[in-house]
Design a protein around this motif. Structure first.
Motif, PDB file in Angstrom:
ATOM      1  N   ASN A   1       0.814  -1.218   0.000  1.00  0.00           N
ATOM      2  CA  ASN A   1       0.000   0.000   0.000  1.00  0.00           C
ATOM      3  C   ASN A   1       0.847   1.267   0.000  1.00  0.00           C
ATOM      4  O   ASN A   1       0.421   2.311  -0.505  1.00  0.00           O
TER       5      ASN A   1
ATOM      6  N   ARG B   1       1.503   1.617  -3.621  1.00  0.00           N
ATOM      7  CA  ARG B   1       0.248   1.912  -4.325  1.00  0.00           C
ATOM      8  C   ARG B   1      -0.209   3.343  -4.062  1.00  0.00           C
ATOM      9  O   ARG B   1      -0.665   4.034  -4.979  1.00  0.00           O
ATOM     10  N   ARG B   2      -0.058   3.800  -2.830  1.00  0.00           N
ATOM     11  CA  ARG B   2      -0.463   5.170  -2.506  1.00  0.00           C
ATOM     12  C   ARG B   2       0.376   6.177  -3.291  1.00  0.00           C
ATOM     13  O   ARG B   2      -0.140   7.166  -3.821  1.00  0.00           O
TER      14      ARG B   2
ATOM     15  N   SER C   1      -2.602   3.926  -7.067  1.00  0.00           N
ATOM     16  CA  SER C   1      -3.322   2.671  -7.261  1.00  0.00           C
ATOM     17  C   SER C   1      -4.237   2.396  -6.074  1.00  0.00           C
ATOM     18  O   SER C   1      -4.042   2.920  -4.971  1.00  0.00           O
ATOM     19  N   ALA C   2      -5.252   1.550  -6.313  1.00  0.00           N
ATOM     20  CA  ALA C   2      -6.186   1.191  -5.246  1.00  0.00           C
ATOM     21  C   ALA C   2      -5.452   0.455  -4.139  1.00  0.00           C
ATOM     22  O   ALA C   2      -4.576  -0.374  -4.394  1.00  0.00           O
ATOM     23  N   LEU C   3      -5.805   0.752  -2.889  1.00  0.00           N
ATOM     24  CA  LEU C   3      -5.141   0.140  -1.753  1.00  0.00           C
ATOM     25  C   LEU C   3      -5.724  -1.245  -1.468  1.00  0.00           C
ATOM     26  O   LEU C   3      -6.887  -1.515  -1.752  1.00  0.00           O
TER      27      LEU C   3
END
Length: 829
Positions: free
Chosen positions: A657, A660-661, A665-667
């Motif tokens: 995450n 991704r953050r 991108s979606a967590l």
């Protein structure tokens, strides 16, 4: 040093003993054994001995190693111990400040109770027998020794019972037990003689059966004492299978002891004043004291491996060079013993005392910079293989050519023949004539054919500048022959930044495909290293392609090698592969790949080892991905080497995450570490947690219901295999594999079942690739791979070995940690 208790030996007065309540046969064997000179344990204290040895097994806490034995007294902080295998050793107690796991000392125990427990195991063997993997004495003789001790301590009933059990055991070191079943006395001679011979051979090199067999003692025993050790074997153990070796050793040592007595000592200063031929003969005489060492197993004893700075007779003969050759050739067949001992493995009797002739061969090879004798195995030496005549012939041919042609031309001819390892010859020839050395290597590289030797020439060609060398490297890199030869050539070209190198490596990577032979797997690892070491963006993109379709071992190797080569402290030259600066885009691709791999929970079955303080056994790819990210960027990606499965899962999703953050991108949902309720010991095998990764692939199926229904059930040996069979029987659309992992921690919170479902399709052959592995505390289950099918009836029968292993493991105490897994897919691993 004098000890409080000593061997009774031949002076024991048997008439003074009380009447023994044992059979005549047992009494006869006991009385005979008492004459062998071993310490009398009658009044000695039985104790658990802390030896100061400890080890780590996957966790933070070191595990102390102890061994049972008899205290034979001592002085001050020293104490002497007789162990059940008849070895003896002196220890020094640790002080009050020693850590618990390092403590050296003795803790008294009840000998009779211990023997009763041992007797029970002999009479009704448990399903899981204790391993005798490193035993120094045969099982029959060691069991007899316990019986003898009971007899000496007046425990006559127990002595007879242990004697009876010893009588039933097979005699070690007899190949055909059915054809030859020796009487008890003869069997004892066989096993005791084997151990005594092993001990004598070890003493020749400076260690002992009772000490640390890998190390050498500070002082060698005299040749006279060594002679007595072998004479004792002949006298006491005439039925020993080692009797011929003992007799041959006695003959050699008797000759050497007489020669020692007649030989005048020559000091180092006096040696230097002698003519060269006299120096050579004196140094050859001194080879009987050459005390080389072996540093790896399997491997060979290196007579030149000495204490730091030591100038042994062998080193001095090498310095004398060709002047020493004629006399060294003459003693190639000399069977006199040196003080160098080699072995295949130090924990079984595979030991050989190298002869003076063996030393001469090693010295000649170093002088000539070429090997005259090639071992057939890691237990081979020239004298042991009876290859003296062939070796002497080869040395003489070399020496005649050397005298006729001179050193320079001999080196040119040897290298140019393509039949010898060019490395050390090339170094010497360059000292004499660099241009001639390069020409000879180019000539030999064209002729050489054996793949291992081709790779040696490639290593040397890397030092030869010019188009001719590059042309040969390119030809080898493009060839259709041995894969490792091609990769060696590509490595040299890539190290030199040749423009064709990386395209060749990429082409090789594509050609490897998914072949699964051992040779190809080795090629996969080297090819991945070359791609990563190049630092090139295109190379990194190749590793990413079809990631989810690659077999587990490829995905694991990629993640592991990224962690090895892309961190800040990575070596510039890793296994002969020169690391190039990483392009920014290539590094970004690598990190993105590792982040993706954080969600890959596939298990690399059978893999075990350590990377720094990260100890692993059957690791998941996601664990190694997090380790690699932490190595590349420790401030951003946290990694706890000793974390539990639950903590590690939370860490990897947090790490994913973070990336991704930063990239929009979606967590991912981070799993909460829920405190599972503590269970009673009787409920320690209750399944308290069930998870399914890839659950969307089996949603709504009967199999999904069967998995979820496990929660609250009791784990039995057939639980996981039954689940595997149910999955394989249902032909679920879109699913091509499954791994089931069962684990329990020591906190009495029950068993966790983790199921990983892989996308794919049911195999067209109906046969799956199967793998399984695991461990219960420090006891490892066997790792297996093979095939599995439900179409041939009774599929559980093919999993019976795994079920039996699990059944044994589940008998462990309730707090025993365990983890085992089994999986099926397109192919094993």
């Amino acid at each position: 040093m004098k000890f409080l208790l000593c061997a009774i030996g031949l002076g024991l007065c048997w008439s003074s003993l009380a009447a023994e309540e044992v059979s005549a046969e047992a009494k006869e064997c006991f009385e005979w054994f008492a004459t062998l000179g071993h310490p009398d344990p009658k009044d000695a204290t039985w104790a658990e001995i802390g030896t100061g040895v400890y080890y780590y097994e996957d966790g933070d806490q070191p595990i102390r190693v102890t061994s049972p034995g008899f205290l034979l007294g001592g002085e001050g902080d020293k104490f002497h111990v007789l162990f059940p295998d008849l070895t003896e050793r002196t220890f020094t107690k640790t002080g009050p400040g020693a850590k618990a796991y390092e403590k050296v000392g003795a803790e008294p125990r009840d000998f009779v109770e211990m023997v009763k427990g041992l007797l029970g195991e002999l009479q009704a063997p448990p399903e899981s027998r204790k391993s005798r993997f490193r035993a120094k004495l045969g099982h029959k003789a060691e069991t007899f020794h316990y019986a003898y001790i009971c007899w000496r301590k007046g425990e006559f009933v127990l002595a007879q019972q242990m004697y009876d059990e010893a009588s039933k055991l097979e005699c070690s070191f007899i190949r055909d037990q059915r054809a030859s079943k020796p009487a008890m006395r003869e069997a004892l001679e066989i096993e005791l003689g084997h151990a005594a011979t092993w001990d004598a051979v070890l003493h020749a090199g400076g260690s002992s059966l009772g000490g640390e067999m890998w190390a050498r003692d500070e002082e060698l025993v005299s040749r006279g004492k060594l002679l007595e050790m072998f004479r004792r074997i002949i006298r006491l153990y005439p039925h020993s299978v080692q009797i011929d070796r003992a007799k041959a050793s006695v003959a050699i040592l008797e000759k050497m002891v007489k020669e020692d007595a007649a030989h005048a000592f020559v000091s180092r200063d006096d040696l230097a004043k002698l003519p060269v031929d006299r120096q050579v003969s004196e140094l050859i005489f001194q080879l009987r004291d050459q005390n080389g060492h072996q540093s790896s197993q399997p491997g060979w004893c290196d007579i030149f491996e000495m204490n730091a700075g030591e100038e042994s007779p062998a080193h001095q003969l090498v310095k004398l060079g060709t002047a020493a050759v004629p006399q060294l050739v003459d003693v190639l067949g000399d069977d006199r013993f040196s003080r160098s001992v080699g072995f295949h493995r130090n924990f079984h009797f595979s030991h050989t005392i190298l002869t003076v002739g063996d030393c001469a061969e090693a010295i000649l090879s170093r002088i000539a910079r070429k090997n005259f004798y090639t071992p057939r195995s890691t237990s081979s030496y020239m004298s042991r293989d009876d290859d003296v005549a062939a070796t002497k012939k080869e040395v003489r041919e070399w020496w005649e050519g050397f005298q006729r042609k001179g050193e320079k031309q001999s080196l040119i001819d040897d290298i140019g023949s393509g039949e010898v390892d060019p490395g050390p010859l090339y170094v010497r020839l360059r000292e004499l004539d660099a241009a001639a050395a390069d020409r000879a290597v180019l000539e030999g590289a064209v002729k050489v054919q054996e793949p291992w030797l081709v790779r040696r020439f490639i290593d040397v060609l890397a030092n030869v500048k010019g188009d001719a060398a590059t042309k040969q490297l390119l030809a080898r890199a493009r060839g259709d022959g041995d894969l490792n030869v091609r990769l060696s050539a590509m490595t040299c070209l890539l190290n030199d930044d040749h423009p064709e190198a990386l395209p060749l490596v990429i082409e090789q990577w594509r050609r490897l495909g998914r072949a699964d032979s051992n040779g190809i797997r080795d090629g996969v690892e080297v090819t991945i290293r070359l791609l990563v070491a190049s630092g090139n963006t295109v190379a990194m993109q190749e590793l990413v392609k079809e990631w989810d379709l690659r077999p587990i071992y490829e995905r694991f190797e990629i993640v592991s090698i990224l962690g090895e080569l892309l961190h800040a402290d990575a070596k510039d030259d890793f296994n002969s592969i020169r690391l190039k600066p990483q392009e920014a885009e290539a590094r970004g691709i690598a990190i993105r790949l590792l982040v993706h791999a954080l969600e890959d929970s596939a298990i690399r079955a059978g893999s075990t080892g350590a990377r720094g303080n990260f100890n692993y056994s059957n690791p998941r790819i996601c664990d190694f991905a997090l380790w690699a990210l932490n190595r590349m960027d420790p401030k951003t990606y946290a990694f706890s080497p000793k974390a539990s499965r639950r903590t590690r899962d939370r860490e990897r999703f947090i790490a994913a995450n973070i990336w991704r953050r930063d990239h929009g991108s979606a967590l991912l949902a981070v799993p909460e570490i829920k405190a599972l309720p503590k269970l009673a010991e009787s409920e320690a095998l209750q399944i308290s947690l069930v998870t399914i990764e890839g659950g969307e692939l089996i949603a709504g199926t009967a199999f999904a219901q069967q998995v979820n229904a496990l929660k609250g059930a009791r784990l039995v040996p057939e639980t996981v295999p039954n689940l595997l069979v149910q999955f394989a029987s249902q032909r679920i659309e879109g699913v091509g594999g499954l791994t089931i992992d069962a684990l329990r921690e020591s906190d009495l919170t029950g068993v966790e079942i983790h199921v990983k479902v892989d996308a794919g399709s049911y195999p067209t052959t109906g046969s799956w690739g199967l793998h399984n592995t695991g461990k219960f505390s420090t006891i490892r289950l066997g790792s297996r791979s093979g095939s599995f099918s439900v179409e041939h009836g009774r599929p559980l029968e093919s999993l019976q070995d795994f079920i039996d292993d699990v059944r044994k493991g589940l008998q462990s105490p309730p707090s025993t940690e365990f983890e085992f897994c089994i999986g099926i897919g397109e192919g094993s691993d």
